[in-house]
Each structure stands twice: as C-alpha cells, then as structure tokens.
Design an enzyme around this catalytic site. Structure first.
Site, mmCIF file in Angstrom:
data_model
loop_
_atom_site.group_PDB
_atom_site.id
_atom_site.type_symbol
_atom_site.label_atom_id
_atom_site.label_comp_id
_atom_site.label_asym_id
_atom_site.label_seq_id
_atom_site.Cartn_x
_atom_site.Cartn_y
_atom_site.Cartn_z
ATOM 1 N N ALA A 73 0.840 -1.211 0.000
ATOM 2 C CA ALA A 73 0.000 0.000 0.000
ATOM 3 C C ALA A 73 0.869 1.253 0.000
ATOM 4 C CB ALA A 73 -0.893 -0.014 1.236
ATOM 5 N N TYR A 140 8.940 10.360 -3.792
ATOM 6 C CA TYR A 140 8.453 8.981 -3.817
ATOM 7 C C TYR A 140 9.587 8.004 -3.468
ATOM 8 C CZ TYR A 140 7.412 4.416 -5.702
ATOM 9 O OH TYR A 140 7.289 3.048 -5.844
ATOM 10 N N LYS A 144 10.275 5.408 0.112
ATOM 11 C CA LYS A 144 10.589 3.971 0.139
ATOM 12 C C LYS A 144 11.950 3.739 0.815
ATOM 13 C CE LYS A 144 6.975 2.374 -2.096
ATOM 14 N NZ LYS A 144 6.124 1.242 -1.663
ATOM 15 N N LEU A 189 4.341 3.250 -19.310
ATOM 16 C CA LEU A 189 4.582 3.174 -20.751
ATOM 17 C C LEU A 189 3.741 2.098 -21.446
ATOM 18 C CD1 LEU A 189 6.346 4.225 -23.091
ATOM 19 C CD2 LEU A 189 7.935 2.368 -22.573
ATOM 20 N N GLY A 283 13.757 14.136 -14.471
ATOM 21 C CA GLY A 283 13.989 13.118 -13.440
ATOM 22 C C GLY A 283 14.144 11.712 -13.965
ATOM 23 N N ASP A 284 14.119 11.514 -15.291
ATOM 24 C CA ASP A 284 14.277 10.165 -15.850
ATOM 25 C C ASP A 284 15.754 9.864 -16.124
ATOM 26 O OD1 ASP A 284 11.854 8.848 -16.017
ATOM 27 O OD2 ASP A 284 11.330 9.692 -17.964
HETATM 28 N N1 UDP Z 1 7.822 6.866 -21.136
HETATM 29 C C1 UDP Z 1 7.585 7.448 -22.373
HETATM 30 N N2 UDP Z 1 6.311 7.854 -22.667
HETATM 31 C C2 UDP Z 1 5.264 7.714 -21.793
HETATM 32 C C3 UDP Z 1 5.518 7.098 -20.536
HETATM 33 C C4 UDP Z 1 6.808 6.691 -20.244
HETATM 34 O O1 UDP Z 1 8.495 7.603 -23.196
HETATM 35 O O2 UDP Z 1 4.147 8.119 -22.120
HETATM 36 C C5 UDP Z 1 9.184 6.385 -20.818
HETATM 37 C C6 UDP Z 1 9.788 7.002 -19.566
HETATM 38 O O3 UDP Z 1 10.545 8.147 -19.901
HETATM 39 C C7 UDP Z 1 10.674 5.856 -19.064
HETATM 40 C C8 UDP Z 1 9.970 4.585 -19.551
HETATM 41 O O4 UDP Z 1 9.072 5.009 -20.578
HETATM 42 O O5 UDP Z 1 11.933 5.905 -19.685
HETATM 43 C C9 UDP Z 1 9.178 3.895 -18.468
HETATM 44 O O6 UDP Z 1 8.356 4.856 -17.825
HETATM 45 P P1 UDP Z 1 7.234 4.470 -16.791
HETATM 46 O O7 UDP Z 1 6.532 5.738 -16.404
HETATM 47 O O8 UDP Z 1 6.407 3.347 -17.336
HETATM 48 O O9 UDP Z 1 8.039 3.875 -15.560
HETATM 49 P P2 UDP Z 1 9.219 4.522 -14.668
HETATM 50 O O10 UDP Z 1 10.497 4.131 -15.343
HETATM 51 O O11 UDP Z 1 8.995 5.992 -14.610
HETATM 52 O O12 UDP Z 1 9.046 3.832 -13.362
#
Ligand code: UDP
Length: 331
Positions: A73, A140, A144, A189, A283-284
């Site tokens: 949760a 976030y 954790k 994604l 942040g990616d």
């Molecule tokens: N991503 C993307 N388009 C979207 C959603 C995600 O290109 O509409 C990319 C995002 O930049 C990351 C990867 O897909 O590199 C996975 O993103 P997601 O949000 O699924 O998971 P996260 O890695 O953030 O936990």
C-alpha cells in the site's frame, strides 16, 4: 495463520494474492480502495480499511491470526510526489509506522515490502546492485528509502525481520488473464501504448530521444508482475525459515528501450499507432537495469517471463478483456 496483504487490491498486490493462494496460504487483503479495485481481490478475505487509521489495522490483527505481512500500500506517482510531498510522506512512511506498531503489539515480526529501484536515484554504475549507494531524486523514492531505513533500525532494536524488494519496471499481467494493470490515472509506458494500439489514445509520446543509449530513448528493466509475485512468496519463505532483514533487486537484468517496447507492442498487437517524439521527462535517468543476482542466489528466484514480447502479450490479453468489455468495445 494468515498473510495480511496491505494494498492487495492493487496491481502487484493482487498478483501476490493469487500466487499466495495458489501456494496454499490463507490471505487477508486490506485496502482502502483509493487506487485498488475490489474486483481484483479474487482470493482470500477482504477488509476495507486504511493504514492511516490505527483502529482499522488493530481490528484486522484482532480478527485474524496474522503470521506475516506483505505491504504494497503506497502512493506511487513520482510527479505528484514532487508537488505534494506531504501526501507521500504521510501515506508511505507514517502509515507504514502505524502498521509496524500494530505488528509489534501483536508479536508479528515478518514483513515483505514493495520497495523500488527509485531508491537509488541516478545510478553510479550498471547493472545496479543492492550495495550501490541510495540517493533518491524524488520524494516517492525517498519515502521507500526511509521505510527501508526504518526496517534496519526496527530489526536491530525490536527483532523485526523484513525483506524489501526493489522492483525495476513492473509490467505484464496474470498469464491466465484473471487480473492485470488498471491505474487511474495511467502513466506507465506499456498500458499507455496498449491504449494507443486500441485506438483509445491518439498517440504515444516518447519522452526523450537524445539519451546516450543505443537508439536515444530511455532504457528500463521490465519485469513481469507474476515473476514479482513469485519473488514475494520466496521472500516470505526466506523469513519463515529465519532469514534476517535483507534487500533484493528484482529485475530481468536486461534493458529494453522505449523504441524497442514500441516495436514489441506493434508486433504483439498487430496494430500500428502514432508515435510522437517529445522532450525528456524531468527526473528520468537514461538507463536503469538491475542485477538480480542476490535474489537468485538467496531466494532461488528465476524470472519465468523475461521476454518483452511475452510481457506485452500478457498485458495485451488482459487489456483487451478488461478495458474492451468496460467500454463496450471490441479491440
Ligand atoms: N515513457 C515514455 N512515454 C510515456 C511514458 C513513459 O516515453 O508516455 C518512458 C519514460 O521516460 C521511461 C519509460 O518510458 O523511460 C518507463 O516509464 P514508466 O513511467 O512506465 O516507468 P518509470 O520508469 O517511470 O518507473
């Protein structure tokens, strides 16, 4: 004796509930249904309650003989955690303290916890091992990380035994199609892409094409939700057998780029959809790929559904069945 599954109506929790029930455990799902779905609780007992209310938790421990807890949760929208950190610190950290307090009062000292690779922040090296310094870059991830630290302190002081499982990118759905991923809002994604393939979204946006990767898009380690569920059972058995507090990465140890996921979705669904190349999402990190060597060695875990095509296929089967029916569409 029963296993309490906090957040068992959610995506990963519901798959763990199925796996536990299949393995012969009695389960009790505790969920406030803010993001969870009552219909995803197809096994065991269900109690609607909130970890922010100590009386709700106390009532469950009084009613059932809880041997161990699996704790899923949490709020998990990274962007929202930046704009509303208070919500995240209260829900993910304070409410976990409430849970741990009740566990202690009832002599329950085993917990399997949903942690995340977001506790690492920008990786110092690849593949990421559990020993890599953790330096989360958003609230976030920090919530954790904070819970992991609490586990260490409670283990030393109170004899808690915790297995914190650091997931990489959870994906896919139950191979038998009974449960799957259903977030609202959806930000991940693969489900967004399946929406695009089903014609429910005009396009899929690729967040960044100038990363230092093989095709310029971000690389992630996608791990099947049923493999995650299996790891939870193994972690529980590890604790049942006297295992001490430990931290495990759970990933496939291989990276798939966003453009490669697009190819897989086109292949599996047989449908084309519009792809829009856009700027990076703040942040990616460019690449997140984990080493799961510790989980393999200590828990005897081995992912069964490592192929991205299989992950997408299971997600698509669920997507068609679940969302197709809901919208009265035949996708
Ligand atoms: N991503 C993307 N388009 C979207 C959603 C995600 O290109 O509409 C990319 C995002 O930049 C990351 C990867 O897909 O590199 C996975 O993103 P997601 O949000 O699924 O998971 P996260 O890695 O953030 O936990």
């Amino acid at each position: 004796m029963a296993i309490l599954i906090c957040g068992g109506a959610g995506y990963i929790g519901s798959h763990a509930n199925k796996a536990l029930s299949r393995a012969g455990y009695e389960t009790v799902v505790f969920d406030n249904l803010i993001y969870g779905h009552r219909e995803a609780v197809k096994w065991g007992s269900f109690v609607k309650g909130d970890l922010n209310d100590p009386e709700d938790i106390e009532a469950v421990f009084e009613r059932y003989n809880i041997e161990a807890v699996m704790h899923f949760a949490a709020f998990a929208y990274v962007g929202e955690s930046v704009t509303e950190p208070e919500k995240y610190y209260y829900n993910n950290v304070v409410n976990t303290l409430n849970l741990l307090r009740t566990m202690r009062a009832h002599g329950c000292n085993k917990i399997v916890f949903s942690s995340t690779c977001a506790t690492y922040g920008e990786p110092a090296y690849l593949p990421i091992t559990e020993d890599m310094p953790q330096d989360p870059i958003n609230p976030y991830g920090f919530t954790k990380f904070a819970v992991e630290r609490i586990f260490k302190d409670y283990s030393a002081a109170y004899g808690l035994r915790a297995a914190a499982l650091r997931y990489f990118n959870a994906a896919g759905a139950d191979p038998e199609g009974e449960i799957g991923e259903d977030h609202d809002p959806e930000t991940h994604l693969i489900p967004l892409m399946l929406d695009a393939a089903a014609g429910k979204r005009p396009d899929i946006k690729v967040f960044g094409t100038d990363y230092p990767t093989r095709d310029g898009s971000c690389i992630r380690d996608y791990i099947h939700v049923t493999d995650l569920a299996d790891a939870h059972i193994r972690a529980l058995r590890y604790l049942e057998n006297g295992g001490r507090t430990a931290f495990f990465n759970l990933g496939n140890e291989k990276g798939t780029s966003v453009l490669e996921v697009i190819d897989a979705v086109r292949r599996v669904t047989g449908k084309d959809f519009k792809v829009t190349l856009t700027d990076r999402r703040p942040g990616d990190p460019a690449v997140l790929v984990g080493s799961s060597e510790r989980a393999k060695r200590v828990l005897g875990w081995e992912p069964m559904y490592g192929d991205i095509n299989t992950i997408v296929e299971h997600a698509w089967n669920w997507h068609k069945r679940h969302f197709g029916k809901e919208d009265g569409e035949n996708v």
